[in-house]
Write a protein that holds these residues in place. Structure first.
Motif, PDB file in Angstrom:
ATOM      1  N   CYS A  64      28.911 -16.026 -75.531  1.00 15.29           N
ATOM      2  CA  CYS A  64      28.428 -16.305 -76.898  1.00 15.29           C
ATOM      3  C   CYS A  64      28.279 -17.810 -77.117  1.00 15.29           C
ATOM      4  O   CYS A  64      27.285 -18.266 -77.686  1.00 15.29           O
ATOM      5  CB  CYS A  64      29.382 -15.718 -77.934  1.00 15.29           C
ATOM      6  SG  CYS A  64      29.356 -13.914 -78.001  1.00 15.29           S
ATOM      7  N   ALA A  65      29.264 -18.592 -76.634  1.00 16.05           N
ATOM      8  CA  ALA A  65      29.219 -20.047 -76.853  1.00 16.05           C
ATOM      9  C   ALA A  65      28.067 -20.688 -76.099  1.00 16.05           C
ATOM     10  O   ALA A  65      27.570 -21.743 -76.486  1.00 16.05           O
ATOM     11  CB  ALA A  65      30.549 -20.688 -76.431  1.00 16.05           C
ATOM     12  N   ALA A  66      27.628 -20.031 -75.014  1.00 16.94           N
ATOM     13  CA  ALA A  66      26.553 -20.577 -74.191  1.00 16.94           C
ATOM     14  C   ALA A  66      25.183 -20.044 -74.608  1.00 16.94           C
ATOM     15  O   ALA A  66      24.180 -20.384 -73.994  1.00 16.94           O
ATOM     16  CB  ALA A  66      26.812 -20.239 -72.723  1.00 16.94           C
ATOM     17  N   GLY A  67      25.150 -19.187 -75.617  1.00 14.03           N
ATOM     18  CA  GLY A  67      23.873 -18.634 -76.057  1.00 14.03           C
ATOM     19  C   GLY A  67      23.329 -17.558 -75.140  1.00 14.03           C
ATOM     20  O   GLY A  67      22.152 -17.227 -75.181  1.00 14.03           O
ATOM     21  N   VAL A  71      25.909 -12.916 -81.331  1.00 15.70           N
ATOM     22  CA  VAL A  71      27.202 -12.812 -82.002  1.00 15.70           C
ATOM     23  C   VAL A  71      27.097 -11.740 -83.088  1.00 15.70           C
ATOM     24  O   VAL A  71      26.008 -11.430 -83.550  1.00 15.70           O
ATOM     25  CB  VAL A  71      27.626 -14.169 -82.622  1.00 15.70           C
ATOM     26  CG1 VAL A  71      27.504 -15.275 -81.591  1.00 15.70           C
ATOM     27  CG2 VAL A  71      26.812 -14.511 -83.850  1.00 15.70           C
ATOM     28  N   SER A  72      28.255 -11.156 -83.466  1.00 16.28           N
ATOM     29  CA  SER A  72      28.245 -10.173 -84.557  1.00 16.28           C
ATOM     30  C   SER A  72      28.357 -10.879 -85.900  1.00 16.28           C
ATOM     31  O   SER A  72      27.721 -10.494 -86.867  1.00 16.28           O
ATOM     32  CB  SER A  72      29.391  -9.180 -84.384  1.00 16.28           C
ATOM     33  OG  SER A  72      29.276  -8.529 -83.137  1.00 16.28           O
ATOM     34  N   SER A  73      29.203 -11.916 -85.961  1.00 14.37           N
ATOM     35  CA  SER A  73      29.268 -12.752 -87.159  1.00 14.37           C
ATOM     36  C   SER A  73      29.836 -14.101 -86.776  1.00 14.37           C
ATOM     37  O   SER A  73      30.376 -14.276 -85.689  1.00 14.37           O
ATOM     38  CB  SER A  73      30.110 -12.089 -88.253  1.00 14.37           C
ATOM     39  OG  SER A  73      31.443 -11.960 -87.824  1.00 14.37           O
ATOM     40  N   GLY A  74      29.696 -15.050 -87.698  1.00  9.16           N
ATOM     41  CA  GLY A  74      30.115 -16.413 -87.390  1.00  9.16           C
ATOM     42  C   GLY A  74      28.962 -17.166 -86.745  1.00  9.16           C
ATOM     43  O   GLY A  74      27.843 -16.667 -86.680  1.00  9.16           O
ATOM     44  N   GLY A  84      22.050 -19.624 -84.249  1.00  6.45           N
ATOM     45  CA  GLY A  84      21.568 -18.524 -85.094  1.00  6.45           C
ATOM     46  C   GLY A  84      20.238 -18.823 -85.777  1.00  6.45           C
ATOM     47  O   GLY A  84      19.555 -17.910 -86.238  1.00  6.45           O
ATOM     48  N   THR A  85      19.866 -20.099 -85.844  1.00  9.07           N
ATOM     49  CA  THR A  85      18.606 -20.451 -86.509  1.00  9.07           C
ATOM     50  C   THR A  85      17.436 -20.485 -85.523  1.00  9.07           C
ATOM     51  O   THR A  85      16.311 -20.720 -85.932  1.00  9.07           O
ATOM     52  CB  THR A  85      18.708 -21.855 -87.154  1.00  9.07           C
ATOM     53  OG1 THR A  85      18.882 -22.824 -86.113  1.00  9.07           O
ATOM     54  CG2 THR A  85      19.884 -21.928 -88.121  1.00  9.07           C
ATOM     55  N   ARG A  89      12.331 -17.938 -78.192  1.00 12.85           N
ATOM     56  CA  ARG A  89      11.762 -18.931 -77.302  1.00 12.85           C
ATOM     57  C   ARG A  89      12.550 -20.246 -77.344  1.00 12.85           C
ATOM     58  O   ARG A  89      12.829 -20.847 -76.297  1.00 12.85           O
ATOM     59  CB  ARG A  89      10.309 -19.158 -77.700  1.00 12.85           C
ATOM     60  CG  ARG A  89       9.636 -20.058 -76.742  1.00 12.85           C
ATOM     61  CD  ARG A  89       8.153 -20.003 -76.829  1.00 12.85           C
ATOM     62  NE  ARG A  89       7.665 -21.237 -76.226  1.00 12.85           N
ATOM     63  CZ  ARG A  89       6.492 -21.752 -76.470  1.00 12.85           C
ATOM     64  NH1 ARG A  89       5.686 -21.155 -77.327  1.00 12.85           N
ATOM     65  NH2 ARG A  89       6.136 -22.856 -75.870  1.00 12.85           N
ATOM     66  N   GLN A  90      12.937 -20.660 -78.552  1.00 13.25           N
ATOM     67  CA  GLN A  90      13.741 -21.883 -78.677  1.00 13.25           C
ATOM     68  C   GLN A  90      15.090 -21.713 -77.984  1.00 13.25           C
ATOM     69  O   GLN A  90      15.601 -22.641 -77.359  1.00 13.25           O
ATOM     70  CB  GLN A  90      13.971 -22.203 -80.151  1.00 13.25           C
ATOM     71  CG  GLN A  90      12.730 -22.678 -80.888  1.00 13.25           C
ATOM     72  CD  GLN A  90      13.001 -22.760 -82.384  1.00 13.25           C
ATOM     73  OE1 GLN A  90      13.416 -21.777 -83.000  1.00 13.25           O
ATOM     74  NE2 GLN A  90      12.780 -23.931 -82.958  1.00 13.25           N
TER      75      GLN A  90
END
Ligand SMILES: Nc1ncnc2c1ncn2[C@@H]1O[C@H](COP(=O)(O)OP(=O)(O)O)[C@@H](O)[C@H]1O
Ligand SMILES: [Mg+2]
Length: 257
Positions: A64-67, A71-74, A84-85, A89-90
């Motif tokens: 999750c930290a590496a993308g 994630v479910s939340s946070g 999350g934004t 592609r980005q």
């Protein structure tokens, strides 16, 4: 107004961070809370080890930290970028350009030479290697005469050296490793850990490594401990003995709770 994911935020010196990160797999009877509101920061040019009992969420936190995983939340940030934004592609570009990965199973392409494997992330991005950086990375892992060998002609330790160089070749700010020494004997493991430490000390990268080995963790500047999906403890300047003691306490706690 939508948030600008590239706007600078007042978190200088933080290479990656999670805020109240939760990750739930499945639903109903098969629901598993793998991470429960984990907030952790990884400082630039610091080597952090993530430890904890099997199944406590180490790999999930790293992914999750590496993308690599949603994630479910946070929230998760790489540098000042809030993942999350980002669109797909980005996110792909961020993973490609700003994050390096090292896996337990090396994950090299068998038909490519060592050098081709190392430069693969650049080839995929359609970029030429920065010669000086490539030379530095290759000389750091000391593959010298074996750059035209294929993975099948290399020992496990040599294959992981290739994987370390591949993780660094794009000059990422942060490198994540999931049990990078898990398939190596102690001598080859010590070499790889030395390279990870050099990546921090000499190349100024940030390294985050999941491990269950107290000796491996002792190469780090800091150890964060997970238990049952929660961040439960942290240790700076770890030694194998102190890490082992802390792990025993966590195991006892897991059995008696
Ligand atoms: N893809 C998945 N689907 C369902 N459950 C999963 C999945 N990945 C991990 N889990 C569960 O999440 C928890 C944490 O797993 P993991 O992060 O792999 O732990 P660790 O790396 O510390 O051993 C475990 O209970 C595991 O079974
Ligand atoms: Mg794991």
């Amino acid at each position: 107004m939508t948030a600008d994911p590239f706007s600078p935020r007042p978190t200088p010196g933080i290479a990656a961070s999670t805020t109240e990160l939760s990750k739930v797999y499945g639903s109903g009877d098969t629901r598993v809370v793998a991470l429960d509101r984990v907030s952790v920061s990884f400082r630039e040019a610091e080597f952090t080890a993530i430890m904890g009992p099997s199944g406590c969420g180490k790999s999930t936190l790293m992914h999750c930290a590496a993308g690599l995983d949603s994630v479910s939340s946070g929230s998760v940030r790489i540098g000042t970028t809030e993942l999350g934004t980002l669109g797909d592609r980005q996110l792909t570009e961020l993973r490609r350009d700003r994050v390096g990965f090292i896996f337990q199973a090396f994950n090299l392409l068998p038909t490519l030479t060592a050098l081709e494997n190392i430069t693969l992330p650049l080839s995929i991005a359609g970029r030429r290697p920065d010669r000086e950086w490539l030379d530095r990375v290759v000389s750091m892992v000391g593959l010298g005469g074996r750059l035209d060998h294929r993975p099948g002609q290399l020992s496990g330790g040599q294959q992981q050296r290739v994987a370390v160089a591949r993780a660094l070749v794009t000059r990422p700010g942060i490198v994540f490793g999931d049990e990078p020494t898990g398939n190596l004997d102690s001598r080859a493991g010590a070499e790889v850990l030395g390279f990870l430490r050099d990546s921090v000390r000499e190349l100024g990268r940030t390294v985050v490594m999941v491990t269950h080995d107290p000796v491996a963790a002792s190469y780090a500047d800091r150890v964060v401990f997970l238990a049952d999906g929660r961040l439960v403890d942290e240790m700076v300047h770890p030694t194998p003995d102190r890490v082992l003691d802390r792990m025993k306490q966590l195991d006892t706690r897991a059995r008696t709770s």
